[in-house]
Design an enzyme around this catalytic site. Structure first.
Site, PDB file in Angstrom:
ATOM      1  N   TYR A   1      79.232 -47.146 -44.810  1.00 50.14           N
ATOM      2  CA  TYR A   1      78.609 -47.569 -46.067  1.00 50.14           C
ATOM      3  C   TYR A   1      79.517 -48.363 -46.999  1.00 50.14           C
ATOM      4  O   TYR A   1      79.142 -49.434 -47.466  1.00 50.14           O
ATOM      5  CB  TYR A   1      78.088 -46.337 -46.824  1.00 50.14           C
ATOM      6  CG  TYR A   1      77.631 -46.644 -48.234  1.00 50.14           C
ATOM      7  CD1 TYR A   1      76.426 -47.292 -48.471  1.00 50.14           C
ATOM      8  CD2 TYR A   1      78.412 -46.300 -49.345  1.00 50.14           C
ATOM      9  CE1 TYR A   1      76.007 -47.574 -49.766  1.00 50.14           C
ATOM     10  CE2 TYR A   1      78.000 -46.583 -50.633  1.00 50.14           C
ATOM     11  CZ  TYR A   1      76.790 -47.223 -50.839  1.00 50.14           C
ATOM     12  OH  TYR A   1      76.383 -47.518 -52.108  1.00 50.14           O
TER      13      TYR A   1
ATOM     14  N   GLY B   1      83.536 -50.496 -57.070  1.00 49.49           N
ATOM     15  CA  GLY B   1      83.569 -49.855 -58.376  1.00 49.49           C
ATOM     16  C   GLY B   1      83.029 -50.762 -59.453  1.00 49.49           C
ATOM     17  O   GLY B   1      83.411 -51.935 -59.523  1.00 49.49           O
TER      18      GLY B   1
ATOM     19  N   CYS C   1      87.457 -46.540 -55.197  1.00 52.17           N
ATOM     20  CA  CYS C   1      87.751 -47.655 -56.083  1.00 52.17           C
ATOM     21  C   CYS C   1      88.287 -48.806 -55.242  1.00 52.17           C
ATOM     22  O   CYS C   1      88.454 -48.691 -54.027  1.00 52.17           O
ATOM     23  CB  CYS C   1      88.786 -47.264 -57.133  1.00 52.17           C
ATOM     24  SG  CYS C   1      88.301 -45.856 -58.166  1.00 52.17           S
TER      25      CYS C   1
ATOM     26  N   ASN D   1      93.512 -45.778 -55.309  1.00 51.69           N
ATOM     27  CA  ASN D   1      92.158 -45.541 -54.813  1.00 51.69           C
ATOM     28  C   ASN D   1      92.187 -44.221 -54.074  1.00 51.69           C
ATOM     29  O   ASN D   1      92.982 -44.049 -53.152  1.00 51.69           O
ATOM     30  CB  ASN D   1      91.744 -46.675 -53.871  1.00 51.69           C
ATOM     31  CG  ASN D   1      90.483 -46.335 -53.088  1.00 51.69           C
ATOM     32  OD1 ASN D   1      89.587 -45.658 -53.592  1.00 51.69           O
ATOM     33  ND2 ASN D   1      90.417 -46.783 -51.846  1.00 51.69           N
TER      34      ASN D   1
ATOM     35  N   SER E   1      73.523 -52.380 -47.144  1.00 50.10           N
ATOM     36  CA  SER E   1      74.362 -51.709 -46.154  1.00 50.10           C
ATOM     37  C   SER E   1      73.592 -51.264 -44.922  1.00 50.10           C
ATOM     38  O   SER E   1      74.182 -50.927 -43.905  1.00 50.10           O
ATOM     39  CB  SER E   1      75.074 -50.504 -46.790  1.00 50.10           C
ATOM     40  OG  SER E   1      74.131 -49.635 -47.381  1.00 50.10           O
TER      41      SER E   1
END
Length: 499
Positions: free
Chosen positions: A256, A28, A2, A101, A300
């Site tokens: 990523y 998120g 998150c 998170n 990415s």
């Protein structure tokens, strides 16, 4: 995984919070929420959807106060509904509002402790409640009339001892200030920034440094493993450092999840991804591959693809065009949804790939179904050969620290060989990053401070997690909608079960 933010200063903070959360939207897309404190009252608004959908002018107007925390949610534990959106609040002691998170791995143990020792019954399946109520329960045994920074840090330390897993948290302690702390290994990222104003400094915490670029904040530092930082109402900053432990920052952030323009532990994400691509060049050459071009899976895969193309002397082309109004397929909760996103999100430029041998670079291969869809798109556009190249090593172990691959049955590399994976995704060749090269790039002696490679090695920095892994899988299965198993596309290798 998150995204979280926290702000504390002499001016209203909600405007900065909206911008900061929008900069973290890639972390998120399920839900968003903000809590502010105006000196007397918490103001809270949260809901399902993107930041711009959840917060309308009428909501922003009501979020008064000079202290605030915010969250964008990506569901890994529990169901995806509005009740689980963060922040969470509790009225005692003082009034607390918290965001986090990460992932608590011993959630059953902590829930039992809360019920039996502290007589607290969590209302939801969101593990933020476990952190918040553990901290609140430890705080309330202090002398609340004379609460000190030492007392707050003592409550943090006990919380860190009891709650296992990966977490970065920011908490408003009503009437006292803003608190941030991380798990003892520093698995999840948290950075601190500052902006000076005529009325005094505004301090901020965020999951990634890119937030500060948008808001003209000066980067101050990373919140270190197990560290706690408290900013009081006079804007004085207090620190408590954790005892020396091995650091284990999630390397998948670099591969990523983090944005390319973020800096993690002093290293620009974009530059590290270019390095990953250049390292892959040796394997491409050793395999005897001679692609006509290198392309990326947006977005990415871009920097790794450009690094590979430069290293092997082959043109880079952006031959897959991304519809930026579609979400990230990886964080869509169902396989059918992921395939639908890929189909609508990517469109190949036929004139570039027709008749060409194409090396396509992605950040990783998780389930294999998205990779297969991309290979098919390129074949349909006329590519003569497709080589699928992963800038990450094979993912062979579930992540239990907050990335949505917590079941080994979802990981194609955990169950199939490289050749079987190649046949399944219908590529002419599959090439993975070598684990040893990745470990060398982010080794402690290179100044990175230690990383978690558990998803590539099965060695978890929090120790033996066999019991916790089983609990996580059981919890996730209880919220999972069964999906159709797609038949094998190759008689030579059975297709993996698609989740």
């Amino acid at each position: 995984m998150c995204g979280i933010v926290g702000f504390h200063g002499p001016e209203r903070v909600v405007g900065d919070m909206i911008i900061g959360l929008t900069a973290l939207q890639h972390r998120g897309q399920d839900a968003a929420g903000i809590a502010t404190f105006d000196g007397d009252t918490f103001h809270l608004h949260k809901g399902q959807g993107l930041v711009n959908d959840v917060f309308k002018p009428k909501h922003i107007k009501k979020l008064r106060g000079n202290t605030g925390i915010g969250h964008v949610r990506y569901t890994t534990q529990g169901a995806n509904d509005s009740d689980l959106a963060q922040p969470f609040t509790t009225s005692y002691p003082f009034g607390l509002a918290m965001v986090h998170n990460g992932n608590v791995i011993n959630f059953r143990d902590v829930a039992k402790l809360l019920h039996e020792k502290y007589h607290v019954l969590p209302k939801t399946t969101n593990d933020l409640e476990l952190i918040m109520y553990t901290f609140a329960s430890e705080l309330r045994v202090k002398d609340l009339d004379r609460i000190s920074v030492v007392d707050i840090f003592d409550a943090v330390e006990t919380t860190q001892e009891l709650v296992k897993g990966a977490y970065a948290t920011v908490t408003i302690i009503a009437g006292h200030g803003l608190l941030a702390f991380t798990d003892p290994l520093g698995i999840r990222p948290l950075v601190m920034g500052r902006r000076d104003t005529p009325e005094g400094p505004v301090y901020a915490f965020a999951s990634e440094s890119t937030c500060f670029d948008y808001l003209d904040f000066e980067f101050v530092e990373n919140v270190g493993p197990g560290q706690a930082v408290f900013i009081d109402n006079d804007y004085k900053v207090h620190y408590k450092n954790q005892q020396a432990l091995p650091k284990a920052f999630c390397v998948f952030e670099q591969i990523y999840f983090a944005r390319e323009d973020s800096t993690i532990h002093g290293r620009l994400v974009a530059r590290e991804r270019v390095r990953l691509g250049k390292i892959l060049a040796r394997k491409v050459v050793d395999a005897g591959l001679k692609p006509d071009m290198v392309i990326d899976v947006p977005s990415s895969g871009y920097f790794a693809a450009s690094g590979l193309a430069e290293a092997i002397g082959v043109p880079y082309r952006r031959a897959l065009v991304k519809n930026n109004h579609m979400g990230r397929s990886f964080i869509v909760p169902t396989q059918a949804g992921r395939e639908d996103v890929v189909k609508k999100k990517l469109n190949p430029i036929r004139a570039f790939v027709q008749g060409k041998k194409v090396a396509v670079v992605d950040d990783s291969i998780v389930r294999g179904t998205t990779s297969r869809r991309i290979v098919r798109l390129l074949r349909e556009a006329g590519a003569s050969e497709v080589y699928f190249i992963s800038s990450a090593p094979p993912l062979v172990s579930p992540c239990i620290y907050g990335i949505d691959m917590a079941m080994s049955t979802e990981l194609i590399a955990a169950n199939y060989t490289e050749d079987e994976i190649c046949r399944y995704i219908e590529a002419d060749k599959v090439i993975y990053q070598d684990l040893s090269d990745l470990q060398d790039l982010f080794a402690e002696e290179r100044g990175y401070g230690g990383s978690c490679f558990a998803c590539f090695t099965g060695k978890y920095p929090t120790g033996d997690v066999t019991k916790y892994l089983r609990h996580i899988q059981e919890e996730r299965q209880s919220h999972r909608v069964p999906e159709k198993v797609v038949a094998s596309v190759s008689a030579k290798a059975p297709a993996p079960t698609e989740h």
